[in-house]
Structures are given as structure tokens and as C-alpha cells.
Design an enzyme around this catalytic site. Sequence first.
Site, mmCIF file in Angstrom:
data_model
loop_
_atom_site.group_PDB
_atom_site.id
_atom_site.type_symbol
_atom_site.label_atom_id
_atom_site.label_comp_id
_atom_site.label_asym_id
_atom_site.label_seq_id
_atom_site.Cartn_x
_atom_site.Cartn_y
_atom_site.Cartn_z
ATOM 1 N N GLU A 17 38.445 56.132 54.413
ATOM 2 C CA GLU A 17 39.745 55.717 54.388
ATOM 3 C C GLU A 17 40.949 56.757 54.496
ATOM 4 O O GLU A 17 41.718 56.822 54.994
ATOM 5 C CB GLU A 17 39.991 54.695 53.369
ATOM 6 C CG GLU A 17 41.409 54.178 53.303
ATOM 7 C CD GLU A 17 41.682 53.345 52.061
ATOM 8 O OE1 GLU A 17 42.799 52.543 51.987
ATOM 9 O OE2 GLU A 17 41.011 53.448 50.919
ATOM 10 N N ASP A 18 40.747 57.734 53.629
ATOM 11 C CA ASP A 18 41.918 58.695 53.370
ATOM 12 C C ASP A 18 41.658 60.225 53.982
ATOM 13 O O ASP A 18 42.468 60.756 53.920
ATOM 14 C CB ASP A 18 41.710 59.079 51.786
ATOM 15 C CG ASP A 18 42.304 57.620 51.016
ATOM 16 O OD1 ASP A 18 42.923 56.745 51.676
ATOM 17 O OD2 ASP A 18 41.991 57.670 49.830
ATOM 18 N N ASP A 78 36.196 52.145 40.216
ATOM 19 C CA ASP A 78 37.254 52.955 41.076
ATOM 20 C C ASP A 78 38.252 52.010 40.502
ATOM 21 O O ASP A 78 39.402 52.559 40.189
ATOM 22 C CB ASP A 78 37.143 52.324 42.344
ATOM 23 C CG ASP A 78 38.343 52.557 43.236
ATOM 24 O OD1 ASP A 78 38.985 53.813 43.101
ATOM 25 O OD2 ASP A 78 38.716 52.006 44.131
#
Length: 735
Positions: free
Chosen positions: A82-83, A146
Site C-alpha cells: 500500500e505505502d 496493526d
Amino acid sequence: MAIKQEVTIEECMENVRSYIKRPENLELIEKAYKFAEKAHEGQVRKSGQPYVVHLIQVANTLASLHCDPKTVAAGFLHDTVEDCEGISEAVIAKEFGKEISTMVEAVTKIGNIQFKDEKEYQANNHRKLFIAMAKDIRVILVKLADRLHNMRTLQYLSPEKEKRIAMETLNVYAPIAHRLGISEIKNELEDLSFKYINPKKYAEVKDLVRQKESDRIEQVNMMIEDIQVILDSYNIDYRIFGRSKHFYSIYKKMVKKNKRFEEILDLLAIRIVTDTKAHCYEILGYIHATYRPIPGRFKDYVAMPKANMYQSLHTTIVEPTHGNIFEVQIRTEDMDAIAERGVAAHWTYKEKGSVRREIEQKEIEDKLSWFRDFSMMTDEESDDPLEYMNVLQKDIFEANVYCLTPLGKVIALPSGSTPIDFAYRIHTEIGHKTIGATVNRAIVPLNTELKTGDVVDILTNNNSSGPSPDWIKIVKSGHARNKIRAFLQHKEQVDRKDLIKTGKQMLVDEINRLKLSQDLIQEKRIENIVHNLSFKTLDDFYVGVANKRVSLQSIVDRLDTRKSSQMDDEAVIKLVNKNNETRSVRATACGVIVPGIDTIAVSLANCCSPIPGDSIEGYISKGQGVKVHRSDCPNIANEKKRLIPVFWADDLEEKLYEVNLIVYSDDRNYLLTDIVTVLQQQNTSLRHVDSKVNDDNLTTTTKLRISVKNGQHLQVIIANLKKVRSVVEVVRVTH
């Protein structure tokens, strides 16, 4: 509540090495860390810390739960796709294998998807997560780890985001942790959420706990010493210690039971951990022989485990000298591990004799009674993520009634559930074929409310015609309600096909009986009269014919344009008595055309309140002209001689018509507010409302009188009312 200190990568790896020994497994985890460190290089969090610090904390939490090496590796890698630019699922799969890449993909947040609002976005995001969780339990362990670190560092976000994320955590993630039995994570998530959602109450409870802390510790230590003296004389292996209540747990009990802080009985709590199940009961006997137990406070979760596998004996006793009240929990070491780490403790990673993931996942379904139901629900397609989340929230996360099958399997259900809910939770086909039930070997009605501990046996019949529409009002679980609705909708579709065929044949037979031309039943010709008879489609028309909502003679008269329309009122009434009809082109003041009648008074019947779009019939009343009823109005069901065909005019002037509705629903706060809001959104005038809680104190009946433009407007309103949370059914009323 002290925030746990963040660990370094060295401390994290030391934690990993405490239970993972094989070099290839350690190499995999170290490779994942280095890959993530490089991928996130230069990235920082809102706190200003390097992004990799977050990944270390997530992996360390997973290591504390003794997760397998691939899950810990996924903890390091969970944000890379995602990042991090240039890193795809294919890259992760190539470097670390398909199993890890699948976990990373499942945990990755959903991006670049347009939804109507934030609530729908979250619901869809959660649904994706839960479906992945049903396929591989490790996904949710990574996600919980998370979320736990995100909550620990929530103070760096804006107040709006703090509250939104805290609410999501309390409503979704903490209940999942609870259902998985991971109380360590569940308790911390709840307390952290409480801190941001209601900081004032959080501070109050925290202050109250600290004020009494020294006295409480002293009282607990004295009680521990007394119990030790008793147990030491019996040569039983044990360890004993005091435990503190978490802030949110205390607050919940104060609110739910409407008690002051001082009245919470189990603030003084002691836990005894021993070696065997037999010693648990033996210790319980010694304690009850010495101290007076409080009636109704003993719970045997050893013989009857909770749905999350939790096992323990709970008793509340009174210390005779000072009158202090203590809650005592007694369990084995294995039970204690499962109580703290839940599913993670039961499937603690062991390097000797590794088990295939599919087998392990099947074991979870067998051990966690609710997980089987969860997996079943996530397999079902739902177009509405909000509905999916509502069902999951009520049926799984809020289920607090535990019943048993005759073979001893535990079925978790929402409060107020019935044998029908129980049947559908076992299997959809069992629900469809249910004809009765026994509870604790006694035959009971199907609307009987089940209680924890009930043994339920469902009676079925393969020749059963299926669920009744009335069942929708009886069941409490969204899962059962959806299954019943789906069955009824399918049955209606099948029945509709048969009705269409029957309607067509009835019209053909009538034309043949009257020896008229077959040209009259050409499809295009019939389509020309469908609208005037208040049917939307040709199929609706044929269904109406089959159900006798419109007379065959009325249809033939409209199809056969050769018939004369020049008749006076007296002649019309005479023809009505002979069951004949004529035509007229002039609409009355209420928008209804009565063939051949222009001077007799015509009005809409108050009993069924017909509106444009309804199929209608005219009724020759005594002294009041023609009363227009809906064709399905029970007040004209047995009338034959006085009925005449009528139909809505094509060019109706726009006006409002009053309609009465009844909304059946489960009781909850702000229900009426939500109903009124829906009516306002649909530009509906609310003429009258009457809402009351029924005698069962669980359901509500709301009566509405509203103004609508036509049948289509009404259908839109009813459809939107049915979408309101807790609403079971919406019925149009005939008096």
C-alpha cells in the site's frame, strides 16, 4: 493504564527466538524486516518516528502471541504494497511466497474506491477483512496487532480522526479480539478506545481506581495469604495472584447495571491457576467450605466453555472479618493461556511436526463454535455492505445466548432468539424444513425465547412447504431473517411464473368461450390496456388475471372496441346487476374513470385507501354512489353483484393520497427518529404516528399515516423504511 514501551528490533528478535529455533525460519523473519526497512526508508509516521518502528511493534505483538514465522513476516510486510512505490503483491509473492503475499494482500487497506459515505466505506472495508479472516485466521491476528499499535499512538492524529478510529476499534476490532479470546489485546483496545471516545468518563474511572488502589491491593494480599494457608495443607500445585479490572470493563458494568463504583462486586479479584481440571473443582470446594459464596454468582465455564473457548470457574465470596467481596477465578495453566491469548494460545506455533494451514483452519472452525457460523456468513454474497455488517455485528459479535444441540455442540445466538434462529444457524435447509422443536425434551412453540444452556432439537419434514412469512416477525438473527426472505422471494418468483401462465390461459379460454376473434389477445393489443387497468407490466397484468384482481369481462370489453359506450346511469346500474360493463372517457374528481357513468358520485374507500397504481374495483353502495376499493381489499372479497370495473385516468392531476402503514421492528434507541428521517428524505408528509414497545419489551410496533403521490412513490418509501436498522417488516394497512 500505562502505554506499553515500544521495543527495538533486537528486543523483537529476542522475543521471536524464544520460541522459533530453526535457522530457515529466523532467516525468513530477518529477511522480511530488512525488506520492509528498505521499502519504507525515508517514511515517517505522524509521531515523527521512522515508519519501520510501527512494523517492529506489530511483529513483536505477533511474536508475543507465538504466531508462526510466516505470520510474523507478514507483520513486517503488511504495509509495503500500500505505502511503498514499486512493490506489488507479485513482488512479495516472488520474494516470500504466495502464502505471505496473500496475507499481506488481505491486510492491506482498500484504497481508491468511491462510496456514498464514510460509513459505507468502512463497512465494505470490514467485509473484505472478515472474508479474508474466514479463509485464514492469521489475517486478523496481523490486523489486530496493526490496530493495537495504531491505537497506542493515536494522540498524534486530529481529534476527529482520534474519535472515528476509536469508535471503529471499539465496535469492530475489540469484539473480534474478544470472540477470538485474546483478552490481552481486547482489554487494551477497549481501554484505549474509551480514553478517546469519552475522555471525561475515562478520567473519572481512572481516578476512582487510583483512589482505592492501595486499599484494594492490601485487601487482596490479605485474602491471598488466607487462601494460601488453606491450599498449602492439601498438597495441590497452584499459583495465586490478584488481578485488576480494566477501566472500560468497570465503566460498562456501572452503566449496564446502573451501579456506583463501590458496588461493582468483582473489583477485588483473585485468580488461582492449578495443574488439572480435577484440582480446579477441588480448590472450589475448599473455598466454598471456608467462605460464604454469594448465590447466583457461580459460573462453571469449565463444563460449559464460552464461544471463544474460555474456560474457568467463577465464584464470588464474602470475606467474614471485614465483609469484603471477592471474585475468585480458578483455572488450569492451559485455560489461563487461552484466557489471555485465545485462539493464538491454542494454536501456538510449534516447530516439531508442522501442520498444514488448511487443517489448522478446520480445527479452528471445530473448536470455535461461532467461527463456523462466521465462515458460513462470509461465504454469502451481499450487495449491501452495511447490511452485511449489521448481521455480523448482531449475530456473531453480540451473540450472548449459548444453546446446545442434542450432541452437545454449542450454538451462539443473539438475545431473544427462537428455535427458528437455532435451526437456520445449523443449516439453511434445516431451517426451511423446520416444523417444530423441543427444548430440554419438551415440545415448545417456534416463537419460544431460548436461554443459555437450553438443549434444542429441531423437528423437520422433507415435505414441508418451507418457512411462513410470519417467521420474519419471530426470528431475531439477521442471518435467519435473510434466509427466510430469500426463500420467500424465490418461491414468489416460481409462483409468479405459474400465475403468468395461468393468467394467459384464462384469457384465451374466455375469448374462446365468447367465440371472439383471436386477434383480441395479440400481445400489442393487450399492452394498450394494461396501464388503464393499473398494472405496470404485461406480466403483472397476467398475474392479476390469475389472482382475479381484474374481471375477465372487463378485459374483454376493453379489447373489443365494437361495444357501445352510449348508455345512461340507469342502464349502467341495470347492466351492473347483470355483470356487464360499458365505457366512459371522463374521469371523476378522484381521478377514477367509471365506464358509462358520468353523474353518479364516485369516491375512494377509506378502508383500503387506494392510490394511483393500485389495481382497483368499483362497488355500488347504497345511497353513496360508487366506492372505489383496492382489488385486494378484504371488504369486497365476497362481493360479486355490486362490483363494476373502474380504472385510473391517464392524465391524473398531481395530488396527495393518504396511506396507513405499520412498521414492525426490534426495539432500540432513536428508532423513531430514523423512521421520520427516511420519510423526510422521501418528501413524505407525516399525518400521524403512534409507536409503542410491545409486551415482550424487545419489539416495537409503529403506526404511520402518510401522504403519497402514487403507488410508485409508496413502494420507494416502503423499500427505504425496510432498510432502517432493526426494521423487520413494513405492512400497508387495510381497516
